[in-house]
Design an enzyme around this catalytic site. Structure first.
Site, mmCIF file in Angstrom:
data_model
loop_
_atom_site.group_PDB
_atom_site.id
_atom_site.type_symbol
_atom_site.label_atom_id
_atom_site.label_comp_id
_atom_site.label_asym_id
_atom_site.label_seq_id
_atom_site.Cartn_x
_atom_site.Cartn_y
_atom_site.Cartn_z
ATOM 1 N N LYS A 218 0.783 -1.122 -0.088
ATOM 2 C CA LYS A 218 -0.077 -0.081 0.115
ATOM 3 C C LYS A 218 0.797 1.202 0.120
ATOM 4 C CE LYS A 218 -4.224 -2.120 1.418
ATOM 5 N NZ LYS A 218 -5.513 -2.184 2.460
ATOM 6 N N ARG A 258 -3.191 -10.280 4.636
ATOM 7 C CA ARG A 258 -3.369 -10.464 3.323
ATOM 8 C C ARG A 258 -2.381 -9.785 2.238
ATOM 9 N NH1 ARG A 258 -6.084 -6.898 -0.532
ATOM 10 N NH2 ARG A 258 -7.626 -7.954 -1.606
#
Length: 276
Positions: A218, A258
């Site tokens: 991210k 994840r």
């Protein structure tokens, strides 16, 4: 198999990401074709993924929405294809009840919902489907969530929201042992908001609901590097930062991470566990 059973048997779990989308921030549509998505999913299983998370709609900042029909057409053939050869946990990453119902009918047994069952018919669907549910926090929506998000106390507000959604799910008929929480790293949060939530993993996990941490590749990782004086990085150059965040979260109590890079995460977990 319920996630709770798998967690007890295997310790921290790795959820591998399979984006069946043309516009994902992390892989740019490389697995948009069904055959490519199935091949990628199988490679993640071989690399050590415990769970597969199949998504048919990008939720990156500014992502364009897609219809439920298009989303179903993207994910259902992939789930059906995987179920021919694999009986492990498959998660459907969607906020639409209609898509979740179709995915579970095709073989998925986890619903990963970025809107925490706030969508129309979602609470009823979750109760009907009797599958594991992941409730995530998001401020705003993917089109607007990164437009100057503000909180008085990000940890307290995310914590209160997730607990309220869990209570709502249980009131609707979802079993407590099937509920997971996800603080929603990068979904309506600044760099400092994300860091505060990662540091608060233990607090968020202390309520008895298992916690998922999803920080893979991210943008906040690059933002933190830039704050520390490094140059900008692309999504696939953030694997080291991803591992660092997830190991810290697991140390503080997260039960699943994840990730896009399953092999690297599996190796890191193996070595980290041996050193402990």
């Amino acid at each position: 198999m319920a996630l709770a059973e798998l967690r007890i048997r295997n310790g921290p779990l790795i959820m591998g990401v399979v984006n069946v989308t043309p516009d994902s921030f992390s892989d740019g549509g490389r697995f948009f074709l069904h055959a490519s998505a199935i091949e990628q999913a199988k490679s993640l299983i071989e690399a050590g993924a415990d769970v597969l998370d199949i998504g048919g709609e990008s939720t990156r900042p500014g992502a364009v929405p897609v219809s439920a029909a298009d989303e179903i057409a993207r994910v259902v053939p992939v789930i059906e294809g995987l179920r021919r050869d694999w009986n492990g946990p498959i998660s459907i990453d969607t906020f639409k009840a209609q898509v979740a119902r179709a995915a579970v009918a095709a073989g998925a047994n986890i619903w990963n919902d970025i809107r925490a069952l706030e969508g129309e018919g979602s609470l009823e669907a979750a109760a009907d489907l009797n599958c594991d549910i992941i409730l995530m926090h998001m401020k705003g929506d993917p089109q607007t969530m990164q437009s100057e998000p503000r909180y008085d106390d990000v940890v307290a507000e995310v914590e209160a929201y997730l607990l309220a959604r869990a209570e709502g799910a249980m009131a609707a008929g979802v079993a407590r042992e099937r509920i997971w929480l996800d603080p929603g790293i990068g979904f309506g949060k600044t760099l400092d908001h994300n860091l505060s939530l990662i540091r608060a993993t233990g607090r968020l996990a202390a309520h008895g609901f298992p916690l998922l941490m999803a920080a893979s590749r991210k943008r906040f990782i690059a933002a933190l590097e830039e704050r520390e004086g490094a140059g900008p990085s692309t999504a696939d150059e953030r694997i080291g930062g991803t591992i660092a965040v997830h190991l810290k979260a697991i140390e503080l109590g997260a039960r699943m991470v994840r990730v896009h890079d399953v092999q690297a995460m599996k190796q890191a977990l193996r070595i980290w566990g041996a050193l402990r």
